[in-house]
Scaffold this active site. Structure first.
Site, PDB file in Angstrom:
ATOM      1  N   LYS A   9      16.993  98.402 -11.539  1.00  0.00           N
ATOM      2  CA  LYS A   9      17.507  97.164 -10.954  1.00  0.00           C
ATOM      3  C   LYS A   9      16.596  96.705  -9.809  1.00  0.00           C
ATOM      4  O   LYS A   9      15.739  97.468  -9.338  1.00  0.00           O
ATOM      5  CB  LYS A   9      18.947  97.411 -10.484  1.00  0.00           C
ATOM      6  CG  LYS A   9      19.899  97.761 -11.644  1.00  0.00           C
ATOM      7  CD  LYS A   9      21.302  98.081 -11.143  1.00  0.00           C
ATOM      8  CE  LYS A   9      22.244  98.384 -12.294  1.00  0.00           C
ATOM      9  NZ  LYS A   9      23.617  98.740 -11.821  1.00  0.00           N
ATOM     10  N   TYR A  49      25.968  91.932 -18.922  1.00  0.00           N
ATOM     11  CA  TYR A  49      27.183  92.508 -18.340  1.00  0.00           C
ATOM     12  C   TYR A  49      28.453  91.784 -18.811  1.00  0.00           C
ATOM     13  O   TYR A  49      29.464  91.771 -18.093  1.00  0.00           O
ATOM     14  CB  TYR A  49      27.094  92.476 -16.809  1.00  0.00           C
ATOM     15  CG  TYR A  49      26.274  93.616 -16.220  1.00  0.00           C
ATOM     16  CD1 TYR A  49      26.621  94.948 -16.455  1.00  0.00           C
ATOM     17  CD2 TYR A  49      25.180  93.372 -15.412  1.00  0.00           C
ATOM     18  CE1 TYR A  49      25.889  95.998 -15.910  1.00  0.00           C
ATOM     19  CE2 TYR A  49      24.436  94.417 -14.859  1.00  0.00           C
ATOM     20  CZ  TYR A  49      24.802  95.725 -15.118  1.00  0.00           C
ATOM     21  OH  TYR A  49      24.083  96.771 -14.571  1.00  0.00           O
ATOM     22  N   ASN A 112      22.963  99.990  -6.813  1.00  0.00           N
ATOM     23  CA  ASN A 112      22.891 101.390  -7.236  1.00  0.00           C
ATOM     24  C   ASN A 112      21.689 101.701  -8.129  1.00  0.00           C
ATOM     25  O   ASN A 112      21.730 102.613  -8.953  1.00  0.00           O
ATOM     26  CB  ASN A 112      24.217 101.836  -7.859  1.00  0.00           C
ATOM     27  CG  ASN A 112      24.589 101.035  -9.095  1.00  0.00           C
ATOM     28  OD1 ASN A 112      23.838 100.171  -9.530  1.00  0.00           O
ATOM     29  ND2 ASN A 112      25.734 101.336  -9.671  1.00  0.00           N
ATOM     30  N   HIS A 115      20.479 101.042 -14.253  1.00  0.00           N
ATOM     31  CA  HIS A 115      21.491 100.894 -15.310  1.00  0.00           C
ATOM     32  C   HIS A 115      21.132 101.804 -16.480  1.00  0.00           C
ATOM     33  O   HIS A 115      19.963 101.946 -16.818  1.00  0.00           O
ATOM     34  CB  HIS A 115      21.528  99.450 -15.833  1.00  0.00           C
ATOM     35  CG  HIS A 115      22.173  99.329 -17.191  1.00  0.00           C
ATOM     36  ND1 HIS A 115      23.537  99.253 -17.352  1.00  0.00           N
ATOM     37  CD2 HIS A 115      21.644  99.327 -18.440  1.00  0.00           C
ATOM     38  CE1 HIS A 115      23.806  99.193 -18.668  1.00  0.00           C
ATOM     39  NE2 HIS A 115      22.675  99.241 -19.341  1.00  0.00           N
ATOM     40  N   GLU A 126      22.186  96.671 -26.425  1.00  0.00           N
ATOM     41  CA  GLU A 126      21.357  96.322 -25.266  1.00  0.00           C
ATOM     42  C   GLU A 126      19.871  96.309 -25.629  1.00  0.00           C
ATOM     43  O   GLU A 126      19.120  95.442 -25.168  1.00  0.00           O
ATOM     44  CB  GLU A 126      21.652  97.294 -24.115  1.00  0.00           C
ATOM     45  CG  GLU A 126      23.045  97.082 -23.545  1.00  0.00           C
ATOM     46  CD  GLU A 126      23.517  98.153 -22.581  1.00  0.00           C
ATOM     47  OE1 GLU A 126      24.659  98.056 -22.110  1.00  0.00           O
ATOM     48  OE2 GLU A 126      22.744  99.095 -22.287  1.00  0.00           O
TER      49      GLU A 126
HETATM   50  P1  ATP Z   1      25.537 100.193 -15.187  1.00  0.00           P
HETATM   51  O1  ATP Z   1      26.236  99.492 -16.337  1.00  0.00           O
HETATM   52  O2  ATP Z   1      24.821  99.239 -14.275  1.00  0.00           O
HETATM   53  O3  ATP Z   1      24.695 101.331 -15.684  1.00  0.00           O
HETATM   54  P2  ATP Z   1      27.835 101.802 -14.743  1.00  0.00           P
HETATM   55  O4  ATP Z   1      27.908 101.866 -16.235  1.00  0.00           O
HETATM   56  O5  ATP Z   1      27.712 103.071 -13.999  1.00  0.00           O
HETATM   57  O6  ATP Z   1      26.624 100.887 -14.278  1.00  0.00           O
HETATM   58  P3  ATP Z   1      29.809  99.708 -14.806  1.00  0.00           P
HETATM   59  O7  ATP Z   1      31.249  99.940 -14.734  1.00  0.00           O
HETATM   60  O8  ATP Z   1      29.196  99.347 -16.112  1.00  0.00           O
HETATM   61  O9  ATP Z   1      29.074 100.996 -14.180  1.00  0.00           O
HETATM   62  O10 ATP Z   1      29.462  98.600 -13.730  1.00  0.00           O
HETATM   63  C1  ATP Z   1      28.242  97.891 -13.799  1.00  0.00           C
HETATM   64  C2  ATP Z   1      27.697  97.687 -12.405  1.00  0.00           C
HETATM   65  O11 ATP Z   1      28.571  96.837 -11.678  1.00  0.00           O
HETATM   66  C3  ATP Z   1      27.610  98.956 -11.563  1.00  0.00           C
HETATM   67  O12 ATP Z   1      26.447  99.701 -11.799  1.00  0.00           O
HETATM   68  C4  ATP Z   1      27.613  98.377 -10.163  1.00  0.00           C
HETATM   69  O13 ATP Z   1      26.303  97.967  -9.748  1.00  0.00           O
HETATM   70  C5  ATP Z   1      28.492  97.158 -10.307  1.00  0.00           C
HETATM   71  N1  ATP Z   1      29.824  97.444  -9.801  1.00  0.00           N
HETATM   72  C6  ATP Z   1      30.758  98.231 -10.362  1.00  0.00           C
HETATM   73  N2  ATP Z   1      31.871  98.283  -9.608  1.00  0.00           N
HETATM   74  C7  ATP Z   1      31.613  97.503  -8.522  1.00  0.00           C
HETATM   75  C8  ATP Z   1      32.340  97.113  -7.372  1.00  0.00           C
HETATM   76  N3  ATP Z   1      33.585  97.544  -7.155  1.00  0.00           N
HETATM   77  N4  ATP Z   1      31.748  96.279  -6.472  1.00  0.00           N
HETATM   78  C9  ATP Z   1      30.492  95.821  -6.677  1.00  0.00           C
HETATM   79  N5  ATP Z   1      29.735  96.145  -7.755  1.00  0.00           N
HETATM   80  C10 ATP Z   1      30.291  96.964  -8.660  1.00  0.00           C
HETATM   81 MG    MG Z   2      27.854 100.164 -17.435  1.00  0.00          MG
END
Ligand code: ATP
Ligand code: MG
Length: 137
Positions: A9, A49, A112, A115, A126
């Protein structure tokens, strides 16, 4: 062989973590099948997303992904989807174990670093979205 989609990211790129992240996957024994450095459009980030479109943080998440260049990659190897998620660590960096990418490099859930696909099926979707021309043999 199993494949997963991994994206560094914008914060990961800006903070100079590309090499560290690639190194972790390489050292584990995974094969870098495809990689490109790119800026994504808002509509594209929304598509990536789409499953989270009802979440209150969706707009902020999309703005974050389009805030700078990202590195889009396909990694290949045995159990790479699940093991890749373990290398990345928990979504919320404060729950990510030390030794994971997020455990070592992140503090905010909204920044974070990386992804990773959460299932083989989503990985296929994806990869098709990010590499519409297919992957080189
Ligand atoms: P990613 O899909 O990015 O790998 P993930 O699968 O661990 O992450 P997801 O539930 O898919 O988590 O959420 C996608 C992204 O949305 C997270 O990586 C994070 O950056 C963001 N996100 C999730 N929860 C929150 C929140 N409460 N506030 C802000 N951003 C969030
Ligand atoms: Mg995810």
């Amino acid at each position: 062989m199993e494949q997963t989609f991994i994206m560094i990211k914008p914060d990961g790129v800006q903070r100079g973590l590309i090499g560290d992240i690639i190194s972790r996957f390489e050292k584990k024994g995974y094969y870098l099948k495809a990689m490109k450095f790119m800026n994504v459009e808002k509509s594209f980030a929304q598509q990536h997303y789409a499953d989270l479109s009802a979440q209150p943080f969706f707009a902020k998440l999309v703005d974050y992904i389009i805030s700078g260049p990202v590195v889009a990659m396909v990694w290949e190897g045995k159990d790479v989807v699940l093991t890749g998620r373990r290398i990345i660590g928990a979504t919320r960096p404060w729950e990510a174990a030390p030794g994971t990418i997020r455990g070592d490099h992140a503090v905010e859930v909204s920044r974070n670093v990386i992804h990773g696909s959460d299932s083989v099926e989503n990985g296929k979707k994806e990869i098709a979205l990010w590499f519409p021309g297919g992957l080189a043999e």
